[in-house]
Scaffold this motif. Structure first.
Motif, PDB file in Angstrom:
ATOM      1  N   CYS A 107       0.733  -1.067   0.063  1.00  0.00           N
ATOM      2  CA  CYS A 107      -0.079   0.088  -0.082  1.00  0.00           C
ATOM      3  C   CYS A 107       0.929   1.257  -0.189  1.00  0.00           C
ATOM      4  O   CYS A 107       0.473   2.237  -0.612  1.00  0.00           O
ATOM      5  CB  CYS A 107      -0.883   0.035   1.122  1.00  0.00           C
ATOM      6  SG  CYS A 107      -2.080  -1.434   1.368  1.00  0.00           S
ATOM      7  N   ASN A 122      -3.553  -3.751   6.650  1.00  0.00           N
ATOM      8  CA  ASN A 122      -3.400  -3.076   7.834  1.00  0.00           C
ATOM      9  C   ASN A 122      -2.159  -3.319   8.756  1.00  0.00           C
ATOM     10  O   ASN A 122      -2.171  -3.117   9.913  1.00  0.00           O
ATOM     11  CB  ASN A 122      -4.761  -3.393   8.729  1.00  0.00           C
ATOM     12  CG  ASN A 122      -4.989  -4.957   9.163  1.00  0.00           C
ATOM     13  OD1 ASN A 122      -4.145  -5.663   8.588  1.00  0.00           O
ATOM     14  ND2 ASN A 122      -5.997  -5.157   9.868  1.00  0.00           N
ATOM     15  N   HIS A 140      -3.691  -1.437  13.409  1.00  0.00           N
ATOM     16  CA  HIS A 140      -4.447  -0.883  12.535  1.00  0.00           C
ATOM     17  C   HIS A 140      -5.724  -1.752  12.179  1.00  0.00           C
ATOM     18  O   HIS A 140      -5.726  -2.735  12.099  1.00  0.00           O
ATOM     19  CB  HIS A 140      -3.942  -0.046  11.150  1.00  0.00           C
ATOM     20  CG  HIS A 140      -2.970   1.085  11.607  1.00  0.00           C
ATOM     21  ND1 HIS A 140      -3.455   2.213  11.767  1.00  0.00           N
ATOM     22  CD2 HIS A 140      -1.598   1.328  11.746  1.00  0.00           C
ATOM     23  CE1 HIS A 140      -2.636   3.194  11.760  1.00  0.00           C
ATOM     24  NE2 HIS A 140      -1.239   2.356  11.969  1.00  0.00           N
ATOM     25  N   GLU A 143      -6.836   0.064   6.231  1.00  0.00           N
ATOM     26  CA  GLU A 143      -5.664  -0.018   5.460  1.00  0.00           C
ATOM     27  C   GLU A 143      -4.533   0.953   5.735  1.00  0.00           C
ATOM     28  O   GLU A 143      -5.201   2.221   5.691  1.00  0.00           O
ATOM     29  CB  GLU A 143      -6.206  -0.198   3.884  1.00  0.00           C
ATOM     30  CG  GLU A 143      -4.791  -0.354   3.063  1.00  0.00           C
ATOM     31  CD  GLU A 143      -5.303  -0.369   1.547  1.00  0.00           C
ATOM     32  OE1 GLU A 143      -5.401   0.393   0.739  1.00  0.00           O
ATOM     33  OE2 GLU A 143      -5.652  -1.336   1.152  1.00  0.00           O
ATOM     34  N   ILE A 144      -3.508   0.863   5.725  1.00  0.00           N
ATOM     35  CA  ILE A 144      -2.538   1.792   6.005  1.00  0.00           C
ATOM     36  C   ILE A 144      -2.050   2.574   4.555  1.00  0.00           C
ATOM     37  O   ILE A 144      -1.857   1.694   3.861  1.00  0.00           O
ATOM     38  CB  ILE A 144      -1.114   1.399   6.695  1.00  0.00           C
ATOM     39  CG1 ILE A 144      -1.535   0.607   8.097  1.00  0.00           C
ATOM     40  CG2 ILE A 144       0.010   2.242   6.769  1.00  0.00           C
ATOM     41  CD1 ILE A 144      -0.457  -0.190   8.750  1.00  0.00           C
ATOM     42  N   HIS A 145      -1.823   3.747   4.604  1.00  0.00           N
ATOM     43  CA  HIS A 145      -1.647   4.373   3.187  1.00  0.00           C
ATOM     44  C   HIS A 145      -0.627   5.474   3.313  1.00  0.00           C
ATOM     45  O   HIS A 145      -0.028   5.875   2.613  1.00  0.00           O
ATOM     46  CB  HIS A 145      -3.017   5.239   2.803  1.00  0.00           C
ATOM     47  CG  HIS A 145      -3.447   6.354   3.417  1.00  0.00           C
ATOM     48  ND1 HIS A 145      -2.981   7.808   3.099  1.00  0.00           N
ATOM     49  CD2 HIS A 145      -4.108   6.282   4.631  1.00  0.00           C
ATOM     50  CE1 HIS A 145      -3.581   8.365   3.770  1.00  0.00           C
ATOM     51  NE2 HIS A 145      -4.401   7.840   4.996  1.00  0.00           N
ATOM     52  N   SER A 156       2.397   5.748  11.475  1.00  0.00           N
ATOM     53  CA  SER A 156       1.635   4.972  10.312  1.00  0.00           C
ATOM     54  C   SER A 156       0.298   5.719  10.505  1.00  0.00           C
ATOM     55  O   SER A 156      -0.129   5.900  11.624  1.00  0.00           O
ATOM     56  CB  SER A 156       1.641   3.512  10.565  1.00  0.00           C
ATOM     57  OG  SER A 156       0.980   3.031  11.656  1.00  0.00           O
ATOM     58  N   ASP A 158      -3.787   5.286   8.825  1.00  0.00           N
ATOM     59  CA  ASP A 158      -4.665   4.268   7.959  1.00  0.00           C
ATOM     60  C   ASP A 158      -5.757   5.355   7.353  1.00  0.00           C
ATOM     61  O   ASP A 158      -5.742   6.584   7.331  1.00  0.00           O
ATOM     62  CB  ASP A 158      -5.096   3.315   8.726  1.00  0.00           C
ATOM     63  CG  ASP A 158      -6.162   3.921  10.030  1.00  0.00           C
ATOM     64  OD1 ASP A 158      -6.494   5.104   9.810  1.00  0.00           O
ATOM     65  OD2 ASP A 158      -6.337   3.213  10.899  1.00  0.00           O
TER      66      ASP A 158
END
Length: 820
Positions: A107, A122, A140, A143-145, A156, A158
């Motif tokens: 990601c 995540n 998380h 989803e981590i972005h 981090s 998300d």
């Protein structure tokens, strides 16, 4: 190859083999959709392909995930990390290299001077030395972005705008901040280099401050003056898609960019007016591939054409050997004369098919290509990595009103001739049938759903052979040179096919997302596996070690290793109710350093372990497993010893040094001289010890009693040539043996000939025995009787072998000379 009736309508393949096509329907982009039943493992089916295993992907360098840059203070180098699906690549700015992978699609990424962080889903992991997973962070829910290293911590973010600060070495959560997405949805994070403990967050709701470099959705890069607040320069068409990431290297006039066009570029600003120029790049195709083919006979280069209009070469050894032949231009001289900056209007359409031959490539262009909607064919030069100066076009046809499937090009093996055909003909090809370059012209003519397959003599323009084929369509015919085979697909669902280098296998790719391997001698299907994307092209390496494929909506070339070269595989025909399994496309890394759950695989009787017996049949002659050096030179030992004899005897030194004997140990001590206190001890050597019989003679004496000679034969097998000669020489009564022992040896040879085992050893031992004792054999009736029996046995065996040899030679001569 008729496991399925391919001569009928297209529905025939979909309904064949218990509804294979109906069970695996095609998606909107020729992608497979998996049914729930397919996800359950079956003990009766293979877990993957039996012949091919995913190796790695070529030509993939970047996607829409922004790159990250890190500086190594130890090596004083900058490293750029880009993402490609589940893998990330780490490149040295001065010399690109390295890669690694994670279980899912990446990601986002980040990096500091020690670690590389990659997020998937995540979860995100920390990699050391670009290969080892040293930390994994879980916490998380979305989803981590975004990732940002921050000293001994890593931040981090998300998709729900939840920010978590982690301690890198303990993997513990240090702080968590929650932002309201409707008010402040985090879209960017930055640690300014001049602030030690400050983090800058950007949101989708901000106004966006001016920056030094800005990328546009069209692929342009704009350079802004922050003080004057104006655009000072532009790099137009830096990428063919939107710019995904831009990074200036600290204290270097270098700008790193990447985009979804599968390209990573480094720009240097060393011009007098501050304009940038391209310094280094790693670039693949930016659109799906149309055709691939191995170039040369070493299997190290793969030529590929794409819908982006480029022709590129990818190395299977290392990326530094990749090269791009560029775009084709309609009029290259006009572009140079007028100095056109934008060449989009004068570029040739995408290449649909091409042919290449490295023979005579130093004399003229070695590649010919057909373009979509163009009647003329272009030539390309591989050594100069550019388009050639010639366009080949038949004089009879003047309009470019044909489709991509109406044209075909081929280059002969000798590299001298090019064949180009267009119009209402399916395929055209040349074949080389002998060393004298006797070329044949293979030709397909079409009339009312009937095809005539004709072979023309190239020199006399006379039809040599002709076949009538009734079918609705013939598409993409393939042939093999040695041996000569033709593959004429009678069904348009087959996208491509290729022969193995030895002409034994035919690998076919179909739009039902399957790749099948056919065994030509038996005409049976021996392997089949499914993919999640339909294959468009397949080609086999000239060395037979790899199968290369390209797929719908994929930009890379995927290599599959040939398992049969390094492992035992089953070549049994697949059953009619065989259901193939889904195989994932290989990643860009050769080895996947990912934890894989162990699966319990039930034993299958598909591959039965076969242990060869010592003798397949009593009527067959069986040789021993001993090397030739143990028996081949038994008759020439005297000659070998004579050659190895030194010319001069070793010379004694004039003054030999005197050494006092010492006792072995940690502390050196001198040994006392031995004194003989027994005056009655005799100094005469006992000759009885020298006359003692060897174990081989004792086993032969036992063989006369129990008629078993296996023990004696095993002792003889363990000896070298000199030891064998010594044992056979000692069988004579003059050397300590006896007539009975010699008789027992001849009976052992007779036993070996009767059982037809260790055949070459029996002949070699008997020949040496006759050479050593031939003078005394006629004077002994017992030995003469045994020799008469052996003579008849040897003659009978040789007559039988000679008949088999003659029969085999006749069959081989017929196969080589007969016209099949």
């Amino acid at each position: 190859l008729r496991r399925c009736d391919w001569q009928g309508a297209p529905e025939a393949l979909l309904n064949a083999r218990k509804g294979l096509g109906a069970r695996f329907p095609l998606g909107p982009k020729w992608r497979r959709t998996t049914t729930p039943e397919e996800m359950e493992p079956s003990s009766e089916s293979r877990t993957s392909s039996a012949l091919f295993a995913g190796f790695r992907a070529l030509g993939l360098f970047s996607n829409d995930i922004p790159h990250v840059v890190r500086y190594s203070a130890l090596k004083r180098r900058f490293y750029v990390t880009t993402c490609v699906g589940k893998s990330f690549h780490t490149y040295d700015v001065s010399d690109f290299f390295l890669c690694n992978s994670v279980p899912q699609d990446i990601c986002c990424m980040a990096a500091d001077g020690r670690l590389v962080f990659a997020a998937y889903g995540n979860v995100f992991s920390a990699f050391a030395r670009n290969k080892e997973i040293v930390r994994t962070f879980k916490g998380h829910k979305a989803e981590i972005h975004l990732l940002q290293p921050f000293g001994d911590h890593v931040i981090s973010v998300d998709a729900d705008s939840i920010l978590i600060i982690w301690h890198i070495y303990s993997e513990e959560e240090y702080l968590q901040l929650t932002f309201e997405k409707s008010v402040f949805k985090i879209s960017a994070i930055l640690h300014p280099s001049t602030y030690l403990n400050k983090i800058l967050l950007g949101s989708e709701q901000g106004n966006g401050h001016p920056i030094m470099a800005a990328g546009s959705p069209c692929g342009h890069i704009g350079l802004w003056d922050l003080e004057d607040k104006k655009l000072i320069n532009q790099i137009r068409n830096a990428h063919s898609t939107a710019i995904a990431g831009l990074t200036f290297l600290h204290r270097e006039p270098l700008l790193v960019t990447n985009g979804a066009d599968n390209a990573l570029r480094i720009w240097i600003f060393d011009g007098p007016t501050g304009e940038g120029r391209l310094l280094r790049f790693r670039m693949g195709h930016s659109a799906p591939l149309t055709s691939i083919r191995y170039y040369g006979q070493n299997g190290q280069q793969i030529l590929s054409a794409s819908q982006d209009g480029t022709l590129q070469s990818f190395s299977t050894i290392h990326e530094k050997f990749n090269k791009s032949l560029g775009h084709g231009l309609i009029n290259k001289k006009r572009v140079k004369r007028k100095g056109l900056q934008n060449t989009m209007s004068v570029r040739l359409p995408p290449i649909t098919k091409f042919a290449a031959e490295e023979a005579r490539e130093s004399d003229w262009d070695g590649i010919i290509a057909c373009h979509q909607g163009k009647l003329s064919c272009s030539t390309w030069n591989y050594q100069r990595s550019t388009i050639g100066a010639y366009f080949l076009k038949p004089k009879e046809l003047k309009k470019d009103d044909i489709t991509a499937t109406d044209i075909f090009c081929f280059k002969t093996v000798c590299g001298n001739l090019v064949i180009h055909k267009s119009g209402n003909f399916g395929e055209v090809a040349f074949l080389k049938t002998s060393v004298s370059v006797n070329l044949l012209f293979l030709f397909l003519s079409f009339s009312n759903f009937t095809f005539n397959l004709s072979v023309w003599n190239f020199s006399g323009s006379v039809i040599s052979y002709s076949w009538l084929i009734k079918s609705m369509s013939i598409y993409n015919m393939t042939f093999s040179f040695f041996p000569i085979f033709y593959c004429v697909p009678l069904f348009c669902k087959l996208s491509h096919q290729a022969f193995s280098p030895d002409g034994r296998w035919l690998i076919s790719a179909a739009m039902d997302c399957s790749i099948r391997t056919w065994d030509l001698p038996s005409g049976c299907l021996i392997d089949c596996f499914l993919l999640d994307s339909a294959p468009l092209n397949v080609t086999m390496s000239p060395t037979g070690d790899f199968l290369a494929t390209s797929h719908v909506d994929h930009l890379g070339i995927y290599l599959w290793s040939n398992i049969s070269l390094y492992s035992i595989v089953s070549l049994r025909p697949l059953p009619t109710d065989y259901v193939p399994s889904v195989v994932m496309l290989p990643g860009t890394c050769q080895t996947q350093d990912v934890e894989v759950s162990e699966e319990i695989i039930e034993p299958s009787d598909e591959m039965i372990e076969y242990n060869s017996p010592e003798q397949l049949n009593e009527q067959l002659v069986t040789l021993s497993l001993l090397p030739e050096s143990r028996w081949k030179n038994l008759l020439n030992l005297d000659v070998i010893k004579k050659k190895n004899k030194p010319k001069e005897p070793p010379k004694i030194p004039k003054s030999a040094p005197f050494f006092i004997p010492t006792i072995p140990g940690l502390v050196p001590r001198y040994a006392a001289p031995e004194q003989n206190n027994d005056p009655q001890q005799s100094k005469v050597v006992n000759l009885g010890i020298l006359a003692q019989k060897s174990d081989f003679c004792l086993k032969l004496e036992e063989g006369l009693i129990n008629n078993k000679y296996d023990a004696a034969l095993n002792l003889l097998k363990e000896l070298g040539p000199s030891g064998i000669e010594t044992e056979l020489r000692s069988l004579s009564p003059d050397c300590g043996g006896s007539i009975e022992v010699m008789q027992s040896f001849l009976k052992m040879i007779g036993m070996m000939l009767d059982r037809k085992r260790d055949f070459e050893l029996a002949q070699a031992y008997l020949a040496l025995f006759l050479k050593l004792h031939l003078k005394m054999l006629p004077s002994e009736p017992i030995l003469l009787e045994e020799m008469t029996k052996l003579s008849s046995q040897v003659e009978e065996n040789w007559i039988h072998l000679q008949s088999l040899f003659n029969q085999s030679m006749c069959v081989l001569n017929y196969i080589k000379s007969a016209l099949l």
